[in-house]
Every structure is written in structure tokens, then in C-alpha cells.
Design an enzyme around this catalytic site. Sequence first.
Site, short mmCIF file in Angstrom:
data_model
loop_
_atom_site.label_atom_id
_atom_site.label_comp_id
_atom_site.label_asym_id
_atom_site.label_seq_id
_atom_site.Cartn_x
_atom_site.Cartn_y
_atom_site.Cartn_z
N ARG A 76 0.83 -1.21 0.00
CA ARG A 76 0.00 0.00 0.00
C ARG A 76 0.86 1.26 0.00
NH1 ARG A 76 -2.54 -3.86 3.12
NH2 ARG A 76 -4.73 -4.23 2.55
N HIS A 101 -0.98 -2.53 -4.42
CA HIS A 101 -0.43 -3.50 -5.39
C HIS A 101 -0.42 -2.97 -6.82
CE1 HIS A 101 0.08 -6.29 -2.23
NE2 HIS A 101 -1.12 -6.85 -2.24
N HIS A 175 2.47 -13.22 -4.79
CA HIS A 175 1.36 -13.15 -3.82
C HIS A 175 0.65 -14.50 -3.69
CE1 HIS A 175 -1.94 -11.29 -1.56
NE2 HIS A 175 -1.23 -10.18 -1.54
N SER A 176 1.39 -15.59 -3.66
CA SER A 176 0.78 -16.90 -3.45
C SER A 176 0.30 -17.04 -2.01
CB SER A 176 1.77 -18.02 -3.76
OG SER A 176 2.01 -18.10 -5.15
N TYR A 177 -0.86 -17.69 -1.88
CA TYR A 177 -1.41 -18.03 -0.57
C TYR A 177 -1.10 -19.51 -0.32
CZ TYR A 177 -4.55 -13.89 -0.76
OH TYR A 177 -5.09 -12.62 -0.84
N ASP A 248 -1.45 -8.76 8.63
CA ASP A 248 -1.23 -8.15 7.31
C ASP A 248 -0.11 -7.14 7.48
OD1 ASP A 248 -1.45 -7.50 4.67
OD2 ASP A 248 -3.40 -6.51 4.81
N GLU A 309 5.07 -12.29 1.51
CA GLU A 309 5.40 -11.34 0.45
C GLU A 309 6.75 -10.68 0.75
OE1 GLU A 309 1.81 -8.78 -0.19
OE2 GLU A 309 0.89 -10.23 1.17
#
Length: 345
Positions: A76, A101, A175-177, A248, A309
Site C-alpha cells: 500500500r 499493489h 502473492h501466493s497463498y 497483514d 510477500e
Amino acid sequence: MNIKAVPVTEKWTEYTLTNEAGMAVSILDFGGIITKILVPDRDENLENVVLGYRNIRDYQQNPNYFGALIGRVAGRIQGASFELSGNTHVLESNEGANHLHSGSAGFHQALWQVAPFQTENSLGLTLSHKSPDGEGGYPGNVTVSVTYTLTNDNRLLIDYEASSDKTTPLALTNHSYFNLSGDLKSTVETQAAAIDSSQFVELDDQLIPTGNLIPVAETPFDFRAGRMLGEGFNEKFAQNKLAGGGYDHYFLFDNTREQKALLQDSASGRQMAVETDQPGMVMYTGNGLDDSLLLNEGKSRKYLGVCFETQGSPASLHHANMPDIVLQAGEVYKTQTVFAFSVMK
């Protein structure tokens, strides 16, 4: 070992890398998106350990950035603007008054050029893209390449390289979860994480970094000795509450270990180590997910995945004490992150 390329829409191709151990990684040329990662559990069952859509076309919108390459700047940017070399650059406000992003012109929306390769012990893809001066409000013509390499010992290397003809911010990440339970059997609540970090960056009520560094000691953010992610899935601690009852946040690495982070799932026996030369990472625990998305193995839900990340901090554009993300004109941006999969002993 093999590389399989399959057209999945009129414009997109999905490439699947499979190593000698059977581990497989699937990647779209659209957005450089990792759609699946199949890795063995302790009983050698191959299962998917990342979140991905059942319908490939759902990646066109992808509001949660599942698996995507993020750039020019991940994270951000406060007020959707920044000053550089005496000039103010105004960006797209795509999350309230802020910029997230890189907005709608971000690398997650680009169709990348792909060059497959194979060596004796690895195989992979080099993805290339050019972002013109002014795209998304950012200065400079940027040339970028991202190389995904899968080795026979179940390591996924992501190498980022870029240059610009003007000084510009640049902070790339994936940005893989991740969810090591396999095929999304459970949330990540009972998966344990360890992070080589003694301080994290405080957020305000818009999830914008304040610039204050908070010691992790005696907080749910102390992962130095490892702890269950679910211990922070609450609203008892103010910073967890701000993030929707989870994490986050940007963790600054202490650089005392080669492994900057470790994720473990005792039920499956899978573990994933994160190695990187980046100064820190945002850990996001899927606090904003609900049951509205159809994924490969079923509906999405809160806490279904965790993102690591690895990157510099976009907060450095407004706070001098954050890891810098400004790339000087003519210099080369070069960084690597490795996700190493294995079975717990």
C-alpha cells in the site's frame, strides 16, 4: 522432468513444471500467476498447497491477487502518491484513498513473454515484460524479468531482475497463498510459522504503515521461536484487530538465520522454508477472504492461506526508517526468494 504448455483461454497459456520427485508448479503467462503447487506429504501423497481458482477465467479480476506477480510496487502507498526528485507522482486510488499493489495497471494484469528452459537438475520459465514510462503513474520505462526455477530437491526459486531509464520505486513480490494441509483440508490456523524478526511495522486503521517499529516480544507477533498462526487470529491485540483479526504486517528480518521464515503443518508433515535477500516481508493470513469464491478444492473462507510477500517496504516513500524501494536510473534491481519444500523430521 518436463514442461507442459496448455492453452487455457484464447490468450493465456498455463505452463506446468514437473521435477524428478513429482513436485509440480503451474504458472500462467497472464500475471505470472502460480495456479497450483503439488508437493508430497509425509506419506508421499501429492497435493496442492496454494489457493487457486477452479475457473481459470476468474484470474482476470483476481481481487485477492491469488498467486500473482505484484509490481511495480507491492503493498500500500499512502494517499496514492509519492514525491521523488522533487516531483509529485499521483497514482490510482484503488483501496479507499490509497494505492494497493500497483492498481489496475499492475504486473498482475500483464501478459508476460515466456521462455522455458531446462538444465540437468532443474527446469523453469523466464517471464519478461516492459512497462512504459508513466504507466500507473510511475516514472520510467521499466524492463523486468522474473524467472521461476524448480529444482529436483523441491525448491522453487523466484529471481527478479529489472532496470529503468528513470529513477523510480520498485518492489516486486509473489502473492501466493500457501496452505500446507494439502488440497485445502483445513485453514492455516493450526499451521506453525517461524520468522527471523524481532520487530514489525505498526499499521493505522486503513492498514497504512505508521512508520513506527514495534518489538515483537510479548505480542502475538513474536514468531522467533515459532508459534501457531491461529494465536493471532483474534481481536484481543490491537494490531491483529486492525487487520481483521489476523496478520497483514511487514516484518523486518534480523538476518540471524538463512531461513527467514518457516511454515509447518504437523498433520501432513509438510514444511516450507523461505530464503531471501530481501529486508523483510508482509505476512498476510487471508483475513479478508469469505465463502464467495470457488477454488480448485472448494469454496474460499477466512484464514484459508498465508502469504509471505518478501519485499522492500513501500512505506519508505513516506518514512525514512523503512527499507528503501527506490531504484536509480540505469541501476539493476536484482533479488531472489526461494520456497523450499520438505517433510518434517
